[in-house]
Design a protein around this motif. Structure first.
Motif, PDB file in Angstrom:
ATOM      1  N   THR A   1       0.786  -1.473   0.273  1.00 56.19           N
ATOM      2  CA  THR A   1       0.049   0.133   0.208  1.00 56.19           C
ATOM      3  C   THR A   1       0.854   1.469   0.018  1.00 56.19           C
ATOM      4  OG1 THR A   1      -0.089  -0.002   2.189  1.00 56.19           O
ATOM      5  CG2 THR A   1      -1.891  -1.134   1.299  1.00 56.19           C
ATOM      6  N   LEU A   2       0.551   2.464  -0.646  1.00 58.25           N
ATOM      7  CA  LEU A   2       1.003   3.641  -0.578  1.00 58.25           C
ATOM      8  C   LEU A   2       0.337   4.566   0.278  1.00 58.25           C
ATOM      9  CD1 LEU A   2       3.609   4.926  -2.130  1.00 58.25           C
ATOM     10  CD2 LEU A   2       1.946   5.346  -3.900  1.00 58.25           C
ATOM     11  N   THR A   3       1.199   5.442   0.921  1.00 52.92           N
ATOM     12  CA  THR A   3       0.622   6.539   1.771  1.00 52.92           C
ATOM     13  C   THR A   3       1.380   7.800   1.163  1.00 52.92           C
ATOM     14  OG1 THR A   3       0.543   5.308   3.697  1.00 52.92           O
ATOM     15  CG2 THR A   3       0.631   7.652   3.887  1.00 52.92           C
ATOM     16  N   ILE A   4       0.738   8.669   0.595  1.00 44.62           N
ATOM     17  CA  ILE A   4       1.399  10.010   0.197  1.00 44.62           C
ATOM     18  C   ILE A   4       1.022  11.059   1.198  1.00 44.62           C
ATOM     19  CG2 ILE A   4       1.106  11.634  -1.789  1.00 44.62           C
ATOM     20  CD1 ILE A   4       1.013   9.228  -3.479  1.00 44.62           C
ATOM     21  N   THR A   5       1.944  11.925   1.435  1.00 41.92           N
ATOM     22  CA  THR A   5       1.733  13.135   2.217  1.00 41.92           C
ATOM     23  C   THR A   5       2.365  14.340   1.500  1.00 41.92           C
ATOM     24  OG1 THR A   5       2.337  11.751   4.190  1.00 41.92           O
ATOM     25  CG2 THR A   5       2.472  14.225   4.489  1.00 41.92           C
ATOM     26  N   VAL A   6       1.474  15.354   1.404  1.00 42.86           N
ATOM     27  CA  VAL A   6       2.073  16.610   0.641  1.00 42.86           C
ATOM     28  C   VAL A   6       2.775  17.287   1.644  1.00 42.86           C
ATOM     29  CG1 VAL A   6       1.259  18.696  -0.561  1.00 42.86           C
ATOM     30  CG2 VAL A   6       0.234  16.363  -1.090  1.00 42.86           C
ATOM     31  N   ILE A   7       4.148  17.387   1.205  1.00 40.57           N
ATOM     32  CA  ILE A   7       4.894  18.484   2.274  1.00 40.57           C
ATOM     33  C   ILE A   7       4.821  19.866   2.000  1.00 40.57           C
ATOM     34  CG2 ILE A   7       7.320  19.021   3.039  1.00 40.57           C
ATOM     35  CD1 ILE A   7       8.010  16.112   2.083  1.00 40.57           C
ATOM     36  N   GLU A   8       4.569  20.261   0.618  1.00 42.62           N
ATOM     37  CA  GLU A   8       4.536  21.625   0.099  1.00 42.62           C
ATOM     38  C   GLU A   8       3.875  21.638  -1.032  1.00 42.62           C
ATOM     39  OE1 GLU A   8       7.572  25.309  -1.088  1.00 42.62           O
ATOM     40  OE2 GLU A   8       8.408  23.494  -0.933  1.00 42.62           O
ATOM     41  N   ALA A   9       3.061  22.516  -1.480  1.00 47.23           N
ATOM     42  CA  ALA A   9       2.334  22.912  -2.737  1.00 47.23           C
ATOM     43  C   ALA A   9       2.184  24.443  -2.886  1.00 47.23           C
ATOM     44  CB  ALA A   9       0.769  22.407  -2.671  1.00 47.23           C
ATOM     45  N   ARG A  10       2.805  24.483  -4.088  1.00 49.99           N
ATOM     46  CA  ARG A  10       2.974  26.435  -4.322  1.00 49.99           C
ATOM     47  C   ARG A  10       3.048  26.564  -5.941  1.00 49.99           C
ATOM     48  NH1 ARG A  10       8.089  27.280  -6.372  1.00 49.99           N
ATOM     49  NH2 ARG A  10       9.550  25.744  -5.831  1.00 49.99           N
ATOM     50  N   GLN A  11       2.715  27.744  -6.233  1.00 48.89           N
ATOM     51  CA  GLN A  11       2.682  27.935  -7.645  1.00 48.89           C
ATOM     52  C   GLN A  11       4.110  28.342  -7.860  1.00 48.89           C
ATOM     53  OE1 GLN A  11      -0.139  31.229  -8.356  1.00 48.89           O
ATOM     54  NE2 GLN A  11       0.266  31.140 -10.519  1.00 48.89           N
ATOM     55  N   SER A  12       4.550  28.073  -9.320  1.00 46.58           N
ATOM     56  CA  SER A  12       5.760  28.511  -9.579  1.00 46.58           C
ATOM     57  C   SER A  12       6.146  29.841  -9.611  1.00 46.58           C
ATOM     58  CB  SER A  12       6.298  27.974 -10.738  1.00 46.58           C
ATOM     59  OG  SER A  12       7.639  28.270 -11.329  1.00 46.58           O
ATOM     60  N   GLN A  13       7.161  30.440  -9.203  1.00 46.46           N
ATOM     61  CA  GLN A  13       7.578  31.843  -8.936  1.00 46.46           C
ATOM     62  C   GLN A  13       7.820  32.304 -10.616  1.00 46.46           C
ATOM     63  OE1 GLN A  13      10.902  32.267  -6.219  1.00 46.46           O
ATOM     64  NE2 GLN A  13       9.409  31.969  -4.714  1.00 46.46           N
TER      65      GLN A  13
ATOM     66  N   VAL B   1       4.830  20.694  -6.673  1.00 43.75           N
ATOM     67  CA  VAL B   1       4.496  19.736  -5.269  1.00 43.75           C
ATOM     68  C   VAL B   1       5.411  18.941  -4.850  1.00 43.75           C
ATOM     69  CG1 VAL B   1       2.815  18.080  -4.378  1.00 43.75           C
ATOM     70  CG2 VAL B   1       2.117  19.685  -6.061  1.00 43.75           C
ATOM     71  N   ARG B   2       6.004  19.181  -3.471  1.00 42.51           N
ATOM     72  CA  ARG B   2       6.945  18.320  -3.026  1.00 42.51           C
ATOM     73  C   ARG B   2       6.043  17.417  -1.957  1.00 42.51           C
ATOM     74  NH1 ARG B   2       9.814  20.179   1.628  1.00 42.51           N
ATOM     75  NH2 ARG B   2      11.558  18.585   1.736  1.00 42.51           N
ATOM     76  N   TRP B   3       6.463  16.045  -2.244  1.00 44.07           N
ATOM     77  CA  TRP B   3       5.526  15.196  -1.449  1.00 44.07           C
ATOM     78  C   TRP B   3       6.460  13.912  -1.068  1.00 44.07           C
ATOM     79  CZ3 TRP B   3       1.122  13.521  -5.325  1.00 44.07           C
ATOM     80  CH2 TRP B   3       1.686  13.164  -6.603  1.00 44.07           C
TER      81      TRP B   3
ATOM     82  N   ALA C   1       9.902  13.325  -3.262  1.00 49.20           N
ATOM     83  CA  ALA C   1       9.834  13.827  -4.702  1.00 49.20           C
ATOM     84  C   ALA C   1       9.288  15.172  -4.848  1.00 49.20           C
ATOM     85  CB  ALA C   1       9.204  12.810  -5.709  1.00 49.20           C
ATOM     86  N   THR C   2       9.698  15.882  -5.914  1.00 52.39           N
ATOM     87  CA  THR C   2       9.186  16.966  -6.292  1.00 52.39           C
ATOM     88  C   THR C   2       8.555  16.912  -7.954  1.00 52.39           C
ATOM     89  OG1 THR C   2      10.695  18.656  -5.274  1.00 52.39           O
ATOM     90  CG2 THR C   2       9.395  19.546  -7.037  1.00 52.39           C
ATOM     91  N   SER C   3       7.081  17.277  -7.912  1.00 49.19           N
ATOM     92  CA  SER C   3       6.422  17.029  -9.213  1.00 49.19           C
ATOM     93  C   SER C   3       5.940  18.429  -9.763  1.00 49.19           C
ATOM     94  CB  SER C   3       5.184  15.811  -8.962  1.00 49.19           C
ATOM     95  OG  SER C   3       5.785  14.724  -8.551  1.00 49.19           O
ATOM     96  N   LEU C   4       5.664  18.371 -10.962  1.00 44.51           N
ATOM     97  CA  LEU C   4       5.321  19.667 -11.617  1.00 44.51           C
ATOM     98  C   LEU C   4       3.928  19.271 -12.437  1.00 44.51           C
ATOM     99  CD1 LEU C   4       8.821  20.499 -13.649  1.00 44.51           C
ATOM    100  CD2 LEU C   4       7.849  21.365 -11.386  1.00 44.51           C
ATOM    101  N   PHE C   5       2.941  20.399 -11.957  1.00 45.00           N
ATOM    102  CA  PHE C   5       1.528  20.456 -12.557  1.00 45.00           C
ATOM    103  C   PHE C   5       1.227  21.326 -13.314  1.00 45.00           C
ATOM    104  CE2 PHE C   5       1.910  17.362  -8.943  1.00 45.00           C
ATOM    105  CZ  PHE C   5       1.165  16.141  -9.630  1.00 45.00           C
TER     106      PHE C   5
END
Length: 99
Positions: free
Chosen positions: A50-62, A70-72, A89-93
């Motif tokens: 099973t996978l647990t995901i926790t969002v550490i930080e979510a922000r708009q790009s400067q 998103v850093r999670w 990891a850091t992901s881009l959306f």
């Protein structure tokens, strides 16, 4: 103790779970990479994961207003509650994408 999956194979399982449950239908378009990865317990044939995901930080790009960053933390656990994979990891959306 028997055959085990490689750490990267375990990461593939985590990625598959994340794609199926979180990323499918999102505006995800990549990642600049992993900040941290640790393989703490072996993954064996027959393990229920099973996978647990926790969002550490979510922000708009400067630099790009339409880009979300998103850093999670992802934690892949086996049926005994042991953490097999722990990564950050850091992901881009694309914030303009329809979900």
């Amino acid at each position: 103790g028997g055959l085990i999956a490689s750490g990267w194979q375990s990461c593939v399982v985590a990625m598959k779970l994340a794609v199926d449950e979180v990323l499918a239908g999102s505006g995800s378009f990549g990642s600049p990479g992993l900040e941290y990865v640790k393989w703490s317990a072996p993954v064996r044939a027959g393990d229920a994961l099973t996978l647990t995901i926790t969002v550490i930080e979510a922000r708009q790009s400067q630099s790009r207003a339409q880009l979300g960053v998103v850093r999670w933390r992802w934690e892949l656990h086996n049926q005994r509650g042991e953490t097999a994979v722990d990564l950050t990891a850091t992901s881009l959306f694309d914030l303009a994408a329809e979900t």
